[in-house]
Design an enzyme around this catalytic site. Structure first.
Site, PDB file in Angstrom:
ATOM      1  N   GLY A   1      42.607 -10.159  50.794  1.00  0.00           N
ATOM      2  CA  GLY A   1      44.068 -10.164  50.924  1.00  0.00           C
ATOM      3  C   GLY A   1      44.402 -10.699  52.298  1.00  0.00           C
ATOM      4  N   SER A   2      45.685 -10.673  52.636  1.00  0.00           N
ATOM      5  CA  SER A   2      46.110 -11.237  53.921  1.00  0.00           C
ATOM      6  C   SER A   2      45.385 -10.569  55.095  1.00  0.00           C
ATOM      7  CB  SER A   2      47.624 -11.080  54.068  1.00  0.00           C
ATOM      8  OG  SER A   2      48.012  -9.762  53.691  1.00  0.00           O
TER       9      SER A   2
ATOM     10  N   GLU B   1      42.476  -9.511  55.335  1.00  0.00           N
ATOM     11  CA  GLU B   1      41.041  -9.798  55.413  1.00  0.00           C
ATOM     12  C   GLU B   1      40.765 -11.257  55.756  1.00  0.00           C
ATOM     13  OE1 GLU B   1      42.438  -8.174  52.733  1.00  0.00           O
ATOM     14  OE2 GLU B   1      42.002  -6.287  53.744  1.00  0.00           O
TER      15      GLU B   1
ATOM     16  N   GLU C   1      39.000  -4.306  42.445  1.00  0.00           N
ATOM     17  CA  GLU C   1      38.132  -3.659  43.431  1.00  0.00           C
ATOM     18  C   GLU C   1      37.163  -2.656  42.820  1.00  0.00           C
ATOM     19  OE1 GLU C   1      41.299  -4.266  43.732  1.00  0.00           O
ATOM     20  OE2 GLU C   1      41.608  -5.364  45.612  1.00  0.00           O
TER      21      GLU C   1
ATOM     22  N   HIS D   1      40.756  -4.959  50.221  1.00  0.00           N
ATOM     23  CA  HIS D   1      42.072  -5.218  50.778  1.00  0.00           C
ATOM     24  C   HIS D   1      42.838  -3.916  51.018  1.00  0.00           C
ATOM     25  CE1 HIS D   1      45.712  -7.076  51.867  1.00  0.00           C
ATOM     26  NE2 HIS D   1      46.356  -6.837  50.749  1.00  0.00           N
TER      27      HIS D   1
ATOM     28  N   HIS E   1      27.616  19.619  33.069  1.00  0.00           N
ATOM     29  CA  HIS E   1      28.805  18.932  32.559  1.00  0.00           C
ATOM     30  C   HIS E   1      29.583  19.913  31.676  1.00  0.00           C
ATOM     31  CE1 HIS E   1      30.584  15.029  30.576  1.00  0.00           C
ATOM     32  NE2 HIS E   1      31.491  15.847  31.027  1.00  0.00           N
TER      33      HIS E   1
ATOM     34  N   GLY F   1      29.942  10.276  36.407  1.00  0.00           N
ATOM     35  CA  GLY F   1      30.618  10.167  35.111  1.00  0.00           C
ATOM     36  C   GLY F   1      31.850   9.278  35.126  1.00  0.00           C
TER      37      GLY F   1
HETATM   38  N1  TZD Z   1      38.220   7.549  32.758  1.00  0.00           N
HETATM   39  C1  TZD Z   1      37.205   7.384  33.629  1.00  0.00           C
HETATM   40  C2  TZD Z   1      37.371   6.462  34.802  1.00  0.00           C
HETATM   41  N2  TZD Z   1      36.044   8.030  33.492  1.00  0.00           N
HETATM   42  C3  TZD Z   1      35.898   8.881  32.448  1.00  0.00           C
HETATM   43  N3  TZD Z   1      34.731   9.531  32.357  1.00  0.00           N
HETATM   44  C4  TZD Z   1      36.907   9.041  31.476  1.00  0.00           C
HETATM   45  C5  TZD Z   1      38.066   8.349  31.687  1.00  0.00           C
HETATM   46  C6  TZD Z   1      36.787   9.998  30.297  1.00  0.00           C
HETATM   47  N4  TZD Z   1      35.766   9.586  29.312  1.00  0.00           N
HETATM   48  C7  TZD Z   1      34.511  10.142  29.293  1.00  0.00           C
HETATM   49  O1  TZD Z   1      34.080  10.970  30.091  1.00  0.00           O
HETATM   50  S1  TZD Z   1      33.584   9.515  28.026  1.00  0.00           S
HETATM   51  C8  TZD Z   1      34.850   8.531  27.476  1.00  0.00           C
HETATM   52  C9  TZD Z   1      35.975   8.689  28.279  1.00  0.00           C
HETATM   53  C10 TZD Z   1      37.234   7.935  28.075  1.00  0.00           C
HETATM   54  C11 TZD Z   1      34.692   7.701  26.263  1.00  0.00           C
HETATM   55  C12 TZD Z   1      33.870   6.483  26.432  1.00  0.00           C
HETATM   56  O2  TZD Z   1      33.860   5.778  25.239  1.00  0.00           O
HETATM   57  P1  TZD Z   1      32.845   4.646  24.911  1.00  0.00           P
HETATM   58  O3  TZD Z   1      31.511   5.399  24.483  1.00  0.00           O
HETATM   59  O4  TZD Z   1      33.377   3.876  23.777  1.00  0.00           O
HETATM   60  O5  TZD Z   1      32.500   3.886  26.121  1.00  0.00           O
HETATM   61  P2  TZD Z   1      31.243   6.394  23.243  1.00  0.00           P
HETATM   62  O6  TZD Z   1      29.791   6.257  22.997  1.00  0.00           O
HETATM   63  O7  TZD Z   1      32.091   5.973  22.098  1.00  0.00           O
HETATM   64  O8  TZD Z   1      31.557   7.756  23.732  1.00  0.00           O
END
Ligand code: TZD
Ligand code: CA
Length: 527
Positions: free
Chosen positions: A26-27, A29, A48, A71, A282, A404
């Protein structure tokens, strides 16, 4: 002629071997990027989150700090979702962000990074904005050492853009060759005590996590397991593969719930956890933290991991050096050889036409991909199937989002492939996850990064359906993602793309893809 902060910083980066810059400019940088030296490479990401993911993959695969330029506050904010994973995976990242000119910061003009130092916390080890232009090269040198010192991790430096043309401090070149070493080993007394406990344990077990792979300590882990005849579990939610998955002592990956872990570790009197948190849980599964009669000894490079564990004793030390010492001094045990895991169940026949069971996808990958292929996993509902079926024997064979946070798969695959040009990178990504960082495909196309992106298209957030079941919640909106054409998206960004909806079709496109030296996306309809 007096050197500028700009010249000194580039010399420092060159001396450190950090000539790849992952960024989105961006500007603020532009003054840093001006007269970009020809021996440097700029890897542009279009968002990003993608920039950070690519740098994270590169840093994890090389084991050394990667340089990121974002940025201001807006760019930093976009990167912070990805930063959750980097912090948890101990990825060494030197993240810089451009700041408005010093004399205007207080006026909060457009694109000021207000309270820049606080912004990335708590997702960085260290955050700083130098108090003067002359301090910039030293601050970046500090950032590099901070990122590389154990536990490795991301750090952040905000640099006002009028600093780059200022003269640098005298003798700045003293920064270039500094060696700051931080690897420590436990005292002989601690090591002897651990060796005694291991030798005297009736039924010890080894639980290995990501940092075993990050420090290239697999050979030491294998040696220890074999000498002491220890069954081995991979730590819950492991973000890397710390032990060859084909080894006969491997029991599998632990689930991420308190009760399930205790059930599976029941009967062991000594649980030696290395290179993982105790534990990365988890799903909430109330139960006992530790099975009756068991004791935990935890070896970690991270004092916070050591201190926050709810049980056991911990030793903070370098993972590889410590494992090597323990493996070296361990006696050959007379215990019976541990049982490994049984072969995975046969893949279910593909029920209705035109959709593959995920098991089939992984069986075909296991059969056709090179033995040293590197897998990036962001297919959330098929992680156990992957661990059951993919042979991963070489160090650095597996990467998964450590906290995750989704948006990991495509950019991390690109970063890992840039770092490991002689190995094949195959990313298996869910049709939900792929969207968080789909623009990374453009960078793969521009740099002809020959990664293979396999999109498992089941039309839904599968893992959340499983969670909804586990939590017994019903009628939740927003769990399906129908109607996305990944081949069109890939082609739009310049990446070749094909679909596969039968086993034979997948075999054919994968074989062809493995023959190519360019990125390709394979969309597989799965059930
Ligand atoms: N947003 C972000 C940035 N991280 C997350 N972990 C989630 C939302 C919530 N989330 C999960 O923890 S698993 C999942 C979401 C939305 C579903 C992923 O779906 P996929 O895989 O199609 O990639 P599966 O095999 O169908 O679960
Ligand atoms: Ca899905």
């Amino acid at each position: 002629m007096t050197k500028t902060v700009h010249t000194t910083t580039y010399e420092l980066l060159r001396e450190r071997g950090m000539t790849t810059i992952f960024g989105n400019p961006g500007s603020n940088e532009l003054p840093f990027l001006k007269n970009f030296p020809t021996d440097f490479r700029y890897v542009l990401g279009l968002h990003e989150g993608v920039v950070l993911g690519m740098a994270d993959g590169y840093a994890q695969a090389t084991g050394r700090p990667a340089f990121v330029n974002l940025h201001a506050a807006a760019g930093t904010g976009n990167a912070m979702g990805a930063l959750t994973n980097s912090m948890s995976s101990h990825s060494p990242l030197v993240i810089t962000a451009g700041q408005q000119v010093r004399s205007m910061i207080g006026l909060e003009p457009m694109l000021t990074n207000v309270d820049a130092v606080s912004l990335p916390r708590p997702l960085v080890k260290w955050s700083y904005e130098p108090a003067s232009a002359q301090d910039v090269p030293r601050a970046i040198s500090q950032a590099i050492h901070m990122a590389a010192l154990p536990p490795q991790g991301p750090v952040y430096v905000s640099v006002p853009y009028d600093d780059w043309d200022a003269p640098s401090a005298p003798q700045s070149e003293l920064l270039y060759s500094r060696v700051v070493s931080g690897a420590t080993v436990p005292s002989t007394q601690v090591l002897d005590d651990l060796a005694d406990r291991l030798a005297q344990a009736r039924n010890p077990v080894l639980v290995l996590g990501s940092d075993v792979d990050a420090t290239r300590a697999q050979p030491a882990a294998v040696k220890l397991a074999e000498k002491q005849r220890l069954p081995v579990w991979i730590a819950p939610s492991s973000a890397r593969c710390p032990f060859p998955t084909t080894h006969p002592f491997l029991r599998g990956i632990l689930p991420a719930g308190i009760a399930s872990i205790s059930r599976l570790l029941d009967g062991h009197d000594l649980i030696l956890v290395v290179g993982a948190p105790v534990f990365r849980y988890h799903q909430f599964e109330p139960g006992v933290l530790l099975p009756e009669g068991a004791e935990v000894v935890h070896i970690t490079c991270d004092p916070q991991e050591a201190a926050r564990a709810p049980m056991g004793h911990a030793i903070v030390a370098d993972i590889r050096l410590t494992l090597e010492l323990i493996a070296q001094s361990a006696s050959a045990s007379e215990r019976p050889k541990p049982n490994g895991r049984s072969a995975p169940p046969k893949a279910p026949p593909s029920g209705h036409a035109q959709r593959l069971a995920p098991e089939v996808v992984f069986d075909v990958l296991a059969e056709l991909a090179p033995r040293d292929a590197i897998y990036i996993n962001e297919s959330t509902s098929t992680t156990n199937i992957l661990w059951d079926r993919l042979p991963m024997e070489e160090p650095g064979s597996y990467y998964f989002p450590a906290a995750g946070g989704l948006g990991f798969g495509i950019p991390v695959a690109i970063g890992v492939q840039l770092a490991c040009q002689d190995r094949r990178v195959i990313a298996v990504i869910g049709d939900g996850s792929a969207n968080f960082s789909i623009t990374a495909l453009w960078t793969a196309a521009q740099h002809r990064v020959p990664a293979i992106f396999v999109i498992l298209k089941n039309g839904t957030y599968g893992a959340l359906r499983w969670f909804a079941d586990t939590l017994q919640v019903e009628d939740v909106p927003g769990l399906d993602v129908p109607g996305i054409d990944f081949c069109s998206l890939a082609r739009g960004y310049g990446v070749r793309a094909v679909t596969a909806d039968t086993e034979q079709g997948f075999r054919e496109v994968l074989t062809a893809a493995l023959d190519q030296e360019e990125p390709i996306l394979i969309e597989v309809a799965t059930c």
